[in-house]
Design a protein around this motif. Sequence first.
Motif, PDB file in Angstrom:
ATOM      1  N   VAL A  31      91.933  74.508 118.463  1.00 58.07           N
ATOM      2  CA  VAL A  31      92.749  73.343 118.089  1.00 58.07           C
ATOM      3  C   VAL A  31      91.838  72.270 117.473  1.00 58.07           C
ATOM      4  CG1 VAL A  31      94.123  71.426 119.007  1.00 58.07           C
ATOM      5  CG2 VAL A  31      94.602  73.758 119.740  1.00 58.07           C
ATOM      6  N   ILE A  82      98.118  68.380 117.714  1.00 65.69           N
ATOM      7  CA  ILE A  82      97.643  68.601 116.350  1.00 65.69           C
ATOM      8  C   ILE A  82      98.544  67.999 115.260  1.00 65.69           C
ATOM      9  CG2 ILE A  82      98.742  70.867 115.945  1.00 65.69           C
ATOM     10  CD1 ILE A  82      95.955  71.712 114.828  1.00 65.69           C
ATOM     11  N   VAL A 114     100.352  71.701 122.614  1.00 64.37           N
ATOM     12  CA  VAL A 114      99.454  72.027 121.504  1.00 64.37           C
ATOM     13  C   VAL A 114      99.972  71.392 120.221  1.00 64.37           C
ATOM     14  CG1 VAL A 114      98.664  73.918 120.019  1.00 64.37           C
ATOM     15  CG2 VAL A 114      98.546  74.145 122.498  1.00 64.37           C
TER      16      VAL A 114
END
Lengths: 325, 336
Positions: free
Chosen positions: A194, A221, A217
């Motif tokens: 990531v 991002i 996640v």
Amino acid sequence: MSTPLLRAIDLCKEYRLPRGQTLRALDNVSLEVMPGEVLGLVGESGCGKSTLGRCLLRLTDLSSGAIIFDGQEISSLGERAMRPLRRQIQMVFQDSYASLNPRRRIGDLIAEPLRVHPDENGQKRSRAAIDARLAELMELVSLPASALARYPHEFSGGQRQRINIARALALSPQLVVADEPVSALDVSVQAQIVNLFTDLRERLGLTYVFIAHDLAVVRQISTRVAVMYLGAIVELGETDAVLHKPAHPYTAALIAAVPEPVIRHGTSLTLLRGDIPSPISPPSGCRFHTRCPKAEARCSAEAPELRPLQNDHAAACHFPLMDSL
Amino acid sequence: MRAEAPLLEVHDLSVSFRSRGRYIPIVEKVSFSVGSREILGIVGESGSGKSVTAMAIMGLIDAPDVKITGSARFRGQELVGLPQKAFRHLRGRDIAMIFQDPMTAFTPVYTIGWQIDEQIRAHEALSKTGARARTVQLLGDMGVPDPERTANRYPHQLSGGLRQRAMIAMALSCNPVMLIADEPTTALDVTVQAQILDLLRNLRHNYGSSVLLITHDMGVVAETCDNVMVLYSGRVAERGPGEAIFAQPAHPYTAALLDSIPPLTGPRPARLPSIAGSPPAPLERPSGCAFAPRCHYAHESCVMLPPLISYGSQDVACVLPVEGRPLPPRVVADVA
């Protein structure tokens, strides 16, 4: 206001099934991706997020709709006309091992796009130019140059995903579509990848469409998030707006269902009833009404449009959770 | 049976696989216990030995090239070295197991109901109709809609969530005192995962069962387990009550693992704290602390294998608490 790098307009994708049935994997999906942004696509299995990703890449043909990339309509282009554009749009998949030919060395695998596509001047790349580019790419994804001479099985899952990223970046694309790129990795390795995606975007000015089922996640991002349910976008907006003040009951339920690594007393996960309905015969009206805690008569009769609520935050719901806005 | 004794007591369990003439320890001296109606979570990354530990306890590793040593006592009965015949009485009736992929756990050629009936009739003298009645009851208890009709369906006709419910129903069909669940929700979507976790949490009340939950997901552990054991590279890194471990992890690995999970609430870090490198392969496992090569706190004393020492309510295989510099409590963003 800058122009979007990618525009998807009313994308539909239907699959014909035996016995005259059709499965509508994408139902009038429209979205824009601005240069330099990361659009996170989230949703549960079968929601159409991977189909959308594949359609954006022209790996799957659309049933109807248009895709405009960098000002050019690409959904009707033939294979040959599409080829020069392929270098601008690259992809990274979930299964890092299946993505790499086990019988070829890493250097070979990453060099392939460089051999297939001519350089900026339309010239075939020299061996020296390819080698120099390979070295650069290895440095970008923090792998030793010695990795180039080795085979995919010699690497761990995280390292293999670095190799896939290096190959995707070989032709300096503008847009990378990543489909669950960290889902198969262990948490400690997932964080590394990531971070790598984040670093590369800053360094190279990349734009991502980042497909994942893991909300945490995606939050980490993405700059914007689109939430999909049964082939349609139900909510779209800035990451913080969507994940902190969800307007669609499905988004709220999805967030509430994520188990967090914190012990909290007295609170248990909010449970959504039932499973995701079959996309072959989706519910009438709002597709979420069968599981929605707020559903009313209107929801089963009339399909809500994705409409803007505040700033760029849009939701497809007759009764959006306004108090949270 | 003494009333105080735990249901399952595992002591110094080691599992070694032979490769090229020597035994490679996959699981090394793992000890833990599971009390009655307790949910113990075994967490670790892939290759940490969590599944092998469970398989060894269940007698499912039955190959000539595997050496299992140590002890695993279930209700006082030693399971290590127990003949397969004796295991057959135990498995399914006293201890049941569910797996990550319910599609491969069921045979595709019989209906769900047929398979659950068979399991019941293998252990109890019950008529076909009697067995089916219990099957339908169980499926209903597990939240399967229209259980009578669902019992007549084949595994491929059910969604992942329904298949997992059917598998839990099958596991519970003989009222086992212990359920071993190996990544039971990993293949499921989050909204369905939440339902299955709720089901597992309620088993101890509704069925009086203990659960050994194997997972890689710290969130799942926090949501379900009373006690936690963290494995790293085949060894116990830390174990103790979930409450204590999530508030103040004592092993740097546990702390780093928790840190590397992106937060869903609170401020977003620019970069995630990540653990450099990857876990060592069993052959390359250091003789000292296995986590030392990736540890921020590694120093000279880490070349020796740290014993599991007790620290507060936890047991930890790390020298830091002994040296008087335990890890600080975890900082968790407050949620309104």
